[in-house]
Design an enzyme around this catalytic site. Structure first.
Site, PDB file in Angstrom:
ATOM      1  N   LYS A   1     -14.197 -25.218   8.473  1.00 53.89           N
ATOM      2  CA  LYS A   1     -14.696 -26.478   7.916  1.00 53.89           C
ATOM      3  C   LYS A   1     -15.988 -26.166   7.179  1.00 53.89           C
ATOM      4  O   LYS A   1     -16.789 -25.351   7.653  1.00 53.89           O
ATOM      5  CB  LYS A   1     -14.931 -27.474   9.059  1.00 53.89           C
TER       6      LYS A   1
ATOM      7  N   SER B   1     -13.817 -36.808  14.873  1.00 48.78           N
ATOM      8  CA  SER B   1     -13.556 -36.092  13.623  1.00 48.78           C
ATOM      9  C   SER B   1     -12.636 -34.872  13.735  1.00 48.78           C
ATOM     10  O   SER B   1     -12.245 -34.315  12.715  1.00 48.78           O
ATOM     11  CB  SER B   1     -14.874 -35.658  12.992  1.00 48.78           C
TER      12      SER B   1
ATOM     13  N   SER C   1     -13.593 -36.732  10.049  1.00 54.57           N
ATOM     14  CA  SER C   1     -14.117 -36.048   8.890  1.00 54.57           C
ATOM     15  C   SER C   1     -13.486 -34.673   8.643  1.00 54.57           C
ATOM     16  O   SER C   1     -13.572 -34.161   7.539  1.00 54.57           O
ATOM     17  CB  SER C   1     -15.620 -35.861   9.047  1.00 54.57           C
TER      18      SER C   1
END
Lengths: 95, 486
Positions: free
Chosen positions: B78, B177, B153
């Site tokens: 990420k 998330s 997210s």
């Protein structure tokens, strides 16, 4: 609206955010809705409840106060927009 | 060779047998990314050259008998994790040109174990969002339906794993998330206990809630990755010094006698009826394997979302004050003075949702409002955490839905912050109390994946993983692949 334009202007100043004129109108509306939403918390009975300071209810670890980081200033300053002689440059603060 | 369909566990065996090299495996996945990433927008940066070099090193290590736990296995990070000499944007214009001077601890640990990094995944800006639509670099499309969100997210990590760009990806979870995007993309996501994994080099959003974890397709792979990432790190003062059990070994334990708690409020009217039915079916499967389900009461759980939307913005407003346009990040041009430089750099560099959260946080922390909002929220947070603790006196883990609905259409909720926030209604509680939690694919509604959420007691990731693994041995939802990415 639970917040007005002056309050949002004050919040934006505290937060060091410059907003455009159209952003102000939207922020007043959306922030008011968020504040109304979190106002539900006032319904909870919290008398005598200790505020949570850590998710595991433990104290934060401390370390000895000694220098552990190497000096990597030049490397870190590669990401800065404006530097000179190892210093970060900003607009003039003292006349 | 269809290498993209294989799990890390299968690939590791293939590499060991010499069926293929890591360079071949890495190249085949890089080719896939080149062919499909424009469709999904899942990766912001592809590190092809570095990946091939790392794969070659992994192959050499294996030949020399020095293969680490993840030798030659491709992963994606990420873009919230700092990667040395590689652009690290956190989904923001603010960090559009930021080249990290150092590696996050987990980046270092995964590399030391031999993992090969293919690239950096798209995400909601500064991890603030539940649809990946707040990313400065545009939304990610869900591989199951390109018009829908993959969640957020960690939307890029989840979409990349669902589309078989890589068998696993790192992710972070502040209010859901990892688990929400895992549920919406039919992948496995685990957020470990607060403090289990180092947050050093993970760009901070809300420091009392943030925790790093992984998205994979099987619980077994999640156990492998987490085992390498977890453990004490001196450089993160919130990282807990507790021994890390062998998560993979724990998968072999039976779920017989495991007590599963069902929270009544998690099945209230807010839950889509079809999603609820899939989740109940999944719990029945776990019961058929020998576990027992009992109802548990959580009287304060309905306060989770408003509590979160005081605590998280408050911490965000403090954490994001570091972006000043001086040391790194976006800097406004021709500033009149220092105050103007701060305000314009931040006004230009942050997107709408990030500004909204910074302002919400500034408001709840400001003089005259602190007691009514911030202190009150931290008290309610204690009540919610105590609800979980009481439940864990009776049960080993809590099972329920991860999200109220399957993936929604991009654009559907973007104008209404409250509706968007309510997406995380079932996931936020675990963050408030620091509990480990995961999402496991448990079926489909209208061809869209649904997730089963499991929440465990502090440091009992093993119970989650073994329950999820047993469930995956009995079902094949996690093997289903979106048609266009087969």
């Amino acid at each position: 609206m639970s917040l007005d334009k002056d309050q949002v202007r004050q919040i934006a100043t505290l937060a060091r955010l410059k907003l455009g004129d159209d952003e102000y109108a939207e922020s007043v509306e959306k922030l008011s809705r968020i504040v109304d939403f979190v106002d539900h918390l006032s319904e909870a009975d919290t008398s005598g409840v200790i505020p949570m300071a850590h998710p595991l209810d433990i104290a934060q670890r401390l370390r000895p106060d000694v220098v552990t980081e190497p000096n990597d200033r030049d490397r870190y300053q590669e990401n800065a927009a404006s530097v000179s002689d190892g210093l970060y440059l900003v607009p003039k603060v003292i006349e | 060779m269809d290498l993209h369909t294989k799990t890390m566990t299968e690939l590791s065996a293939g590499l060991e047998r010499g069926d293929y090299t890591s360079v071949e495996l890495t190249q085949s996945l890089l080719d896939r990314i080149a062919a499909h990433n424009d469709t999904l927008n899942a990766l912001l940066t592809v590190t092809g050259e570095q990946a091939i070099a790392a794969a070659a090193r992994a192959d050499a290590d294996r030949a020399a008998g020095k293969a680490g736990a993840l030798n030659g296995l491709p992963i994606i990070h990420k873009d919230i994790f700092c990667t040395r000499d590689v652009r690290t944007t956190c989904g923001s214009k603010m960090l559009d040109n930021f080249i990290s001077p150092y590696d996050a601890t987990i980046v270092e640990r995964l590399a030391d174990a031999g993992a090969v990094v293919l690239g950096k995944a798209n995400m909601d800006e500064f991890a603030m969002g539940s649809s990946n639509e707040t990313s400065y670099f545009g939304p990610v499309n869900n591989p199951w339906d390109l018009e829908r969100t993959p969640g957020g997210s960690s939307g890029g990590s989840a979409a990349a794993v669902a589309a078989r760009f890589a068998p696993g990806a790192t992710a972070t979870d502040t209010g859901g998330s990892i688990r929400q995007p895992a549920a919406l993309t039919g992948t496995v996501g685990i957020k470990p206990t607060y403090g289990r994994v180092s947050r050093y080099g993970m760009i901070a959003f809300a420091s009392s809630l943030d925790q790093a974890g992984v998205i994979t397709r099987s619980a077994e792979d999640a156990a492998r990755l987490l085992g390498v990432m977890a453990g004490f790190d001196e450089r993160d003062s919130t990282c807990i010094d507790e021994p890390v059990p062998d998560y993979v070994a724990a998968l072999g334990d039976s779920v017989k006698g495991l007590k599963i708690g069902i929270v009544r409020q998690h099945f209230d009217e807010g839950l889509d009826a079809d999603c609820g039915a899939r989740v109940k079916d999944a719990i029945a499967v776990i019961e058929s394997l020998g576990a027992t389900a009992v109802e548990v009461d959580m009287p304060n759980i309905d306060y989770s979302v408003p509590t979160y939307y005081v605590v998280a913005p408050a911490e965000c407003s403090s954490n994001l004050s570091r972006f000043d346009g001086v040391r790194f990040g976006h800097r406004a041009e021709n500033a009149e003075d220092l105050f103007d430089l701060y305000c314009r750099s931040r006004g230009e560099g942050f997107g709408d949702e990030v500004k909204r959260r910074i302002m919400t946080g500034t408001y709840v922390l400001s003089a005259g409002y602190y007691d009514a909002y911030y202190l009150k929220a931290q008290q309610v947070r204690h009540l919610i955490a105590d609800d979980f603790k009481k439940a864990f006196e009776k049960v080993d883990l809590i099972a329920g839905p991860t999200t109220p609905t399957p993936a929604f259409k991009l654009g559907d909720k973007v104008d209404d912050p409250i509706t968007m926030y309510l997406n995380d209604i079932y996931t936020i509680g675990a963050n408030l109390g620091g509990f480990p939690a995961m999402s496991v694919p448990c079926g489909f509604v209208n061809d869209l994946p649904v997730g089963l959420q499991l929440v465990g007691h502090h440091f009992d990731e093993s119970a989650l993983l073994r329950c999820a693994h047993a469930y995956q041995q009995a079902t094949d939802w996690h093997i289903a692949c979106p048609e266009d990415f087969a």
